[in-house]
Design a protein around this motif. Structure first.
Motif, PDB file in Angstrom:
ATOM      1  N   LEU A  17       0.834  -1.197   0.000  1.00 62.08           N
ATOM      2  CA  LEU A  17       0.000   0.000   0.000  1.00 62.08           C
ATOM      3  C   LEU A  17       0.868   1.247   0.000  1.00 62.08           C
ATOM      4  O   LEU A  17       1.829   1.348   0.773  1.00 62.08           O
ATOM      5  N   ARG A  18       0.538   2.188  -0.869  1.00 65.40           N
ATOM      6  CA  ARG A  18       1.129   3.524  -0.804  1.00 65.40           C
ATOM      7  C   ARG A  18       0.159   4.392  -0.004  1.00 65.40           C
ATOM      8  O   ARG A  18      -0.993   4.568  -0.383  1.00 65.40           O
ATOM      9  N   LEU A  19       0.616   4.938   1.112  1.00 68.02           N
ATOM     10  CA  LEU A  19      -0.252   5.633   2.051  1.00 68.02           C
ATOM     11  C   LEU A  19       0.213   7.066   2.275  1.00 68.02           C
ATOM     12  O   LEU A  19       1.331   7.427   1.882  1.00 68.02           O
ATOM     13  N   PRO A  20      -0.602   7.912   2.872  1.00 73.72           N
ATOM     14  CA  PRO A  20      -0.248   9.335   3.000  1.00 73.72           C
ATOM     15  C   PRO A  20       1.060   9.604   3.723  1.00 73.72           C
ATOM     16  O   PRO A  20       1.790  10.531   3.373  1.00 73.72           O
ATOM     17  N   TYR A  21       1.389   8.804   4.750  1.00 74.32           N
ATOM     18  CA  TYR A  21       2.590   9.075   5.541  1.00 74.32           C
ATOM     19  C   TYR A  21       3.715   8.076   5.306  1.00 74.32           C
ATOM     20  O   TYR A  21       4.833   8.274   5.772  1.00 74.32           O
ATOM     21  N   GLY A  22       3.434   6.996   4.620  1.00 72.09           N
ATOM     22  CA  GLY A  22       4.449   5.973   4.430  1.00 72.09           C
ATOM     23  C   GLY A  22       3.931   4.858   3.556  1.00 72.09           C
ATOM     24  O   GLY A  22       3.112   5.072   2.653  1.00 72.09           O
ATOM     25  N   THR A  23       4.385   3.655   3.829  1.00 70.67           N
ATOM     26  CA  THR A  23       3.955   2.492   3.060  1.00 70.67           C
ATOM     27  C   THR A  23       3.400   1.439   4.010  1.00 70.67           C
ATOM     28  O   THR A  23       3.554   1.532   5.231  1.00 70.67           O
ATOM     29  N   GLY A  24       2.772   0.445   3.449  1.00 73.77           N
ATOM     30  CA  GLY A  24       2.216  -0.604   4.282  1.00 73.77           C
ATOM     31  C   GLY A  24       2.026  -1.885   3.512  1.00 73.77           C
ATOM     32  O   GLY A  24       2.104  -1.926   2.280  1.00 73.77           O
ATOM     33  N   ILE A  25       1.779  -2.936   4.252  1.00 72.60           N
ATOM     34  CA  ILE A  25       1.403  -4.233   3.700  1.00 72.60           C
ATOM     35  C   ILE A  25       0.146  -4.679   4.431  1.00 72.60           C
ATOM     36  O   ILE A  25       0.083  -4.632   5.667  1.00 72.60           O
ATOM     37  N   ALA A  26      -0.852  -5.071   3.674  1.00 70.80           N
ATOM     38  CA  ALA A  26      -2.095  -5.569   4.244  1.00 70.80           C
ATOM     39  C   ALA A  26      -2.208  -7.061   3.975  1.00 70.80           C
ATOM     40  O   ALA A  26      -1.933  -7.521   2.862  1.00 70.80           O
ATOM     41  N   GLU A  27      -2.595  -7.810   4.987  1.00 70.68           N
ATOM     42  CA  GLU A  27      -2.845  -9.247   4.870  1.00 70.68           C
ATOM     43  C   GLU A  27      -4.299  -9.497   5.244  1.00 70.68           C
ATOM     44  O   GLU A  27      -4.722  -9.154   6.352  1.00 70.68           O
ATOM     45  N   ILE A  28      -5.058 -10.078   4.355  1.00 66.39           N
ATOM     46  CA  ILE A  28      -6.470 -10.363   4.616  1.00 66.39           C
ATOM     47  C   ILE A  28      -6.680 -11.863   4.478  1.00 66.39           C
ATOM     48  O   ILE A  28      -6.325 -12.472   3.468  1.00 66.39           O
ATOM     49  N   HIS A  29      -7.277 -12.448   5.497  1.00 58.28           N
ATOM     50  CA  HIS A  29      -7.474 -13.893   5.541  1.00 58.28           C
ATOM     51  C   HIS A  29      -8.855 -14.261   5.010  1.00 58.28           C
ATOM     52  O   HIS A  29      -9.865 -13.705   5.439  1.00 58.28           O
ATOM     53  N   GLU A  30      -8.881 -15.211   4.105  1.00 56.18           N
ATOM     54  CA  GLU A  30     -10.147 -15.750   3.626  1.00 56.18           C
ATOM     55  C   GLU A  30     -10.762 -16.599   4.731  1.00 56.18           C
ATOM     56  O   GLU A  30     -10.091 -17.469   5.288  1.00 56.18           O
ATOM     57  N   PRO A  31     -12.034 -16.378   5.069  1.00 54.77           N
ATOM     58  CA  PRO A  31     -12.652 -17.214   6.107  1.00 54.77           C
ATOM     59  C   PRO A  31     -12.679 -18.674   5.659  1.00 54.77           C
ATOM     60  O   PRO A  31     -12.775 -18.979   4.475  1.00 54.77           O
ATOM     61  N   ALA A  32     -12.583 -19.556   6.612  1.00 56.66           N
ATOM     62  CA  ALA A  32     -12.730 -20.977   6.301  1.00 56.66           C
ATOM     63  C   ALA A  32     -14.100 -21.221   5.687  1.00 56.66           C
ATOM     64  O   ALA A  32     -15.059 -20.514   5.996  1.00 56.66           O
ATOM     65  N   PRO A  33     -14.223 -22.193   4.797  1.00 56.84           N
ATOM     66  CA  PRO A  33     -15.497 -22.404   4.101  1.00 56.84           C
ATOM     67  C   PRO A  33     -16.706 -22.473   5.007  1.00 56.84           C
ATOM     68  O   PRO A  33     -17.764 -21.956   4.679  1.00 56.84           O
TER      69      PRO A  33
END
Length: 498
Positions: free
Chosen positions: A250-266
């Motif tokens: 992610l390019r963000l206003p004050y710096g950078t970031g990494i987002a991790e989003i978990h897929e819910p179990a079925p």
């Protein structure tokens, strides 16, 4: 109880109280209730004992409830409810303002900056927000800051002083006063026990979050959609024993970031009133609110799947698709400029080919991360860089390279803006005025970069195939307003059902 499909402002208090008595999670984030005997405000689905009707008042926003002197319930955490789906649908001043406030514009640029982006005076913006939401832009931003502060207090070991400024407060005193007013506890009292906290917010552990959504969520289809389009270097999808993890820079206003989003179990992918687990790794914790807002847009977490299903399911030809994929979302984007460039790269080629081409672009012109993180190595190239780039590495026809540079120039100089508060019609007209940008590209950008829930792409090959499978025509789509973007995703999935 049947829910109206138009704006929440049409709900009367009796209907709201009925939603409260039935603990209906469909209304979480649409309105809030304040209980005069306790001084607490809740979301409609709060599990606490239902208060008497005479002791309840209703508020269109958490900020309005806080402004009236109510503090947040500790059981249902109303400040963490999904956002109102109105802000996805509405293209007026209030809708645009709420999307910008969600992205943290008031914290970074003040009310004057918000008004300038909207093209209105500060007084007009304040008046309209107060009339509809019971609170002006400062109060709305304050409510968001309070929520960010609570998250950081309860999930990180950052010093309280750092959290105050990371959440967007101008002073530690303002921070302390707000936390006490909203949560009836001091920041120190609000902190979770050390065993419950997970890191510094800047280290390996990151900031763990639960991103709420309302109703069913078709997680498998959303993760499939993102995985097929994942660009090497800025995105990756990791398989786990239970599901998948989508990761991106992610390019963000004050710096950078990494987002991790978990897929819910079925087994949990169709739960009502649930959430997606997320973890943010930020170089600057001041970007917490902006990063959350952008992830929510990407995963379309503020949608109202009940209203969508009611309208689309009314068409007997579309109904089987709607019933087969309850809670199907229309993914947005974490970066509007990036999405626009990707749309041009994808003109007249397959999805896998477009992803490979975008990976070549990232490798040649993206900004490397300070340290690679797994398969994540770069930020997507910014518009100014692409405006002056040769782009010979892409091997595209000269006409498309010119289109890409023209688009990048328009994004860099502000001729075309794709932030959360733009007028969608004006932006689409500006895009169509650029050589090489046609209705499909402009519409796709409008749908994903601007989060418009009512876009239809009749010229899209997948849409034509889906319509043919249903024995329908593009003209039938008028009956699917204002949710045609969701109909597109059902049509794109239609071949799997045929």
């Amino acid at each position: 109880m049947e829910r109206p499909t138009d704006h929440s402002t049409t709900l009367d208090d009796d209907t709201r109280y009925l939603a409260v008595t039935s603990r209906d999670a469909r209304f979480d984030g649409v309105f809030y209730l304040g209980v005069t005997t306790t001084g607490i405000y809740c979301r409609p689905s709060c599990p606490a004992v239902t208060p008497k009707r005479a002791n309840v008042g209703f508020y269109p926003s958490a900020a309005a409830a806080q402004r009236a002197g109510f503090r947040a319930c500790r059981r249902c955490r109303p400040d963490a409810a999904p956002g109102s789906p109105e802000w996805n649908v509405r293209a007026d001043l209030v809708g645009r303002a709420m999307r910008l406030i969600g992205d943290g514009v008031v914290d970074r640029e003040g009310v004057t900056g918000l008004a300038t982006r909207l093209g209105y005076s500060s007084r007009q913006v304040h008046r309209q927000l107060t009339e509809e939401l019971g609170a002006g832009p400062v109060a709305l931003a304050r409510a968001q800051r309070a929520h960010t502060a609570r998250v950081l207090l309860q999930t990180t070991d950052l010093p309280v002083t750092e959290i105050a400024f990371a959440a967007g407060f101008a002073s530690v005193r303002q921070f302390n006063d707000t936390v006490r007013a909203v949560y009836a506890r001091t920041p120190s009292e609000l902190r979770a026990r050390p065993a419950q906290r997970h890191g510094t917010g800047a280290g390996p552990a990151g900031v763990p979050l639960r991103l709420a959504h309302r109703g069913p969520y078709a997680a498998r289809e959303v993760f499939d959609f993102l995985q097929r389009r994942a660009i090497t270097g800025i995105e990756e999808v990791l398989a786990t024993p239970a599901s998948r993890i989508y990761r991106r820079t992610l390019r963000l206003p004050y710096g950078t970031g990494i987002a991790e989003i978990h897929e819910p179990a079925p087994a949990g992918a169709r739960r009502h009133g649930d959430w997606l687990d997320c973890r943010l790794h930020l170089t600057d914790p001041r970007d917490t609110a902006a990063a959350v807002h952008r992830v929510r847009r990407l995963f379309d977490l503020d949608a109202d799947p009940f209203a969508v299903a009611e309208r689309l399911g009314a068409d007997p030809r579309l109904r089987p698709l709607v019933e087969a994929r309850p809670g199907l979302r229309s993914p947005g984007t974490a970066d509007g400029d990036e999405l626009a460039v990707r749309a041009v790269l994808g003109q007249q080629i397959s999805v896998p080919a477009a992803a490979r081409l975008a990976g070549t672009l990232v490798a040649a012109y993206g900004k490397p991360l300070a340290a690679p993180d797994g398969g994540l190595t770069h930020l997507f190239p910014d518009a100014a860089t692409l405006a002056s780039a040769d782009l010979a590495e892409l091997g595209m026809p000269d006409t498309r390279r010119r289109t890409l540079r023209t688009l990048a120039t328009a994004l860099a100089d502000g001729t075309v803006r794709l932030d959360a508060g733009v007028d969608r019609d004006d932006t689409e007209r500006a895009l169509l005025g650029l050589p090489g940008i046609g209705p499909w590209t402009a519409g796709y950008i409008r749908m994903r970069a601007l989060g418009d829930p009512d876009v239809f792409l009749p010229g899209d090959a997948g849409v034509r195939h889906g319509l043919a499978a249903l024995d329908a025509t593009a003209g039938d789509a008028d009956a699917w307003r204002p949710w045609r973007s969701y109909a597109l995703h059902h049509l794109w999935n239609a071949p799997k059902d045929s």
